[in-house]
Motif scaffolding. Structure first.
Motif, PDB file in Angstrom:
ATOM      1  N   TRP A  41       3.977  14.251 -11.453  1.00  0.00           N
ATOM      2  CA  TRP A  41       4.560  14.460 -13.012  1.00  0.00           C
ATOM      3  C   TRP A  41       3.429  14.980 -13.679  1.00  0.00           C
ATOM      4  O   TRP A  41       3.703  15.483 -14.642  1.00  0.00           O
ATOM      5  N   ALA A  42       2.269  14.778 -13.166  1.00  0.00           N
ATOM      6  CA  ALA A  42       1.130  15.155 -14.318  1.00  0.00           C
ATOM      7  C   ALA A  42       0.751  16.779 -13.948  1.00  0.00           C
ATOM      8  O   ALA A  42       1.341  17.772 -13.831  1.00  0.00           O
ATOM      9  N   ALA A  52       1.307   9.234  -5.824  1.00  0.00           N
ATOM     10  CA  ALA A  52       1.888  10.418  -5.382  1.00  0.00           C
ATOM     11  C   ALA A  52       2.613  10.573  -6.517  1.00  0.00           C
ATOM     12  O   ALA A  52       2.691  12.048  -6.936  1.00  0.00           O
ATOM     13  N   SER A  53       3.894  10.057  -6.995  1.00  0.00           N
ATOM     14  CA  SER A  53       4.636  10.371  -7.984  1.00  0.00           C
ATOM     15  C   SER A  53       4.080  10.726  -9.319  1.00  0.00           C
ATOM     16  O   SER A  53       4.574  11.505 -10.037  1.00  0.00           O
ATOM     17  N   ARG A 109       0.757  -1.183   0.113  1.00  0.00           N
ATOM     18  CA  ARG A 109      -0.100   0.118   0.084  1.00  0.00           C
ATOM     19  C   ARG A 109       0.644   1.347  -0.060  1.00  0.00           C
ATOM     20  O   ARG A 109       0.440   2.384  -0.781  1.00  0.00           O
ATOM     21  N   ALA A 110       1.942   1.152   0.743  1.00  0.00           N
ATOM     22  CA  ALA A 110       2.856   2.430   0.740  1.00  0.00           C
ATOM     23  C   ALA A 110       3.387   2.366  -0.480  1.00  0.00           C
ATOM     24  O   ALA A 110       3.356   3.762  -1.026  1.00  0.00           O
ATOM     25  N   ILE A 111       3.891   1.356  -1.271  1.00  0.00           N
ATOM     26  CA  ILE A 111       4.592   1.503  -2.589  1.00  0.00           C
ATOM     27  C   ILE A 111       3.502   2.093  -3.504  1.00  0.00           C
ATOM     28  O   ILE A 111       3.605   3.031  -4.348  1.00  0.00           O
TER      29      ILE A 111
END
Length: 166
Positions: free
Chosen positions: A165-166, A160-161, A152-154
């Protein structure tokens, strides 16, 4: 069926067998107590009969002292003494039978005690095995929970990353 469930069912069966062995042991101990009481009662009966015979013989002999005694009286006395000796012998045989019954009851009790010990050891071993399985399942569940949290953290970090980027 999982190992833990199979062990739990086997443990239930072993506990049932242990309870049955304990009941049998309790029954055998009661049989031993009753047999001991029979031996004591028969010992008392023999002692009482012998004492009665001595008293009876003493009384009969005292009655014969100092007077002429016919052969019929002597035969009657001998018959009485023989009857008392036969009764004492019968009571001794009863006592020997009671002792044999006590010995048999003690052998049965000892065998029941050993069966109970064997059952106790089997339950103890299975309890240990069940505890090992429980700990193993807890560790596995903890590892799954930890892996789920990491995943879940990954996923959250990846999400989030992607958003950054978006």
């Amino acid at each position: 069926m999982t190992n833990a469930r199979a062990i739990a069912r086997l443990l239930d069966l072993r506990r049932l067998r242990e309870r049955s062995a304990l009941n049998a042991l309790t029954q055998c101990e009661g049989d031993c107590r009753r047999a001991e009481q029979q031996v004591e009662a028969s010992r008392h009966a023999v002692a009482h009969q012998l004492e009665q015979a001595r008293v009876h013989e003493r009384e009969k002999r005292q009655a014969l002292v100092g007077r002429a005694v016919s052969m019929a009286e002597i035969a009657r006395l001998q018959g009485d003494l023989d009857a008392m000796a036969a009764e004492a012998m019968r009571l001794r045989q009863v006592q020997e039978g009671a002792k044999a019954a006590l010995h048999d009851a003690e052998l049965a009790r000892d065998a029941a005690r050993e069966r109970y010990r064997v059952c106790q050891r089997a339950v103890t071993k299975l309890d240990g095995l069940a505890e090992q399985e429980r700990r193993k399942a807890e560790r596995l569940e903890g590892a799954y929970a930890e892996a789920d949290l990491e995943e879940r953290a990954i996923m959250a970090a990846a999400s989030a990353s992607e958003q950054s980027w978006a």
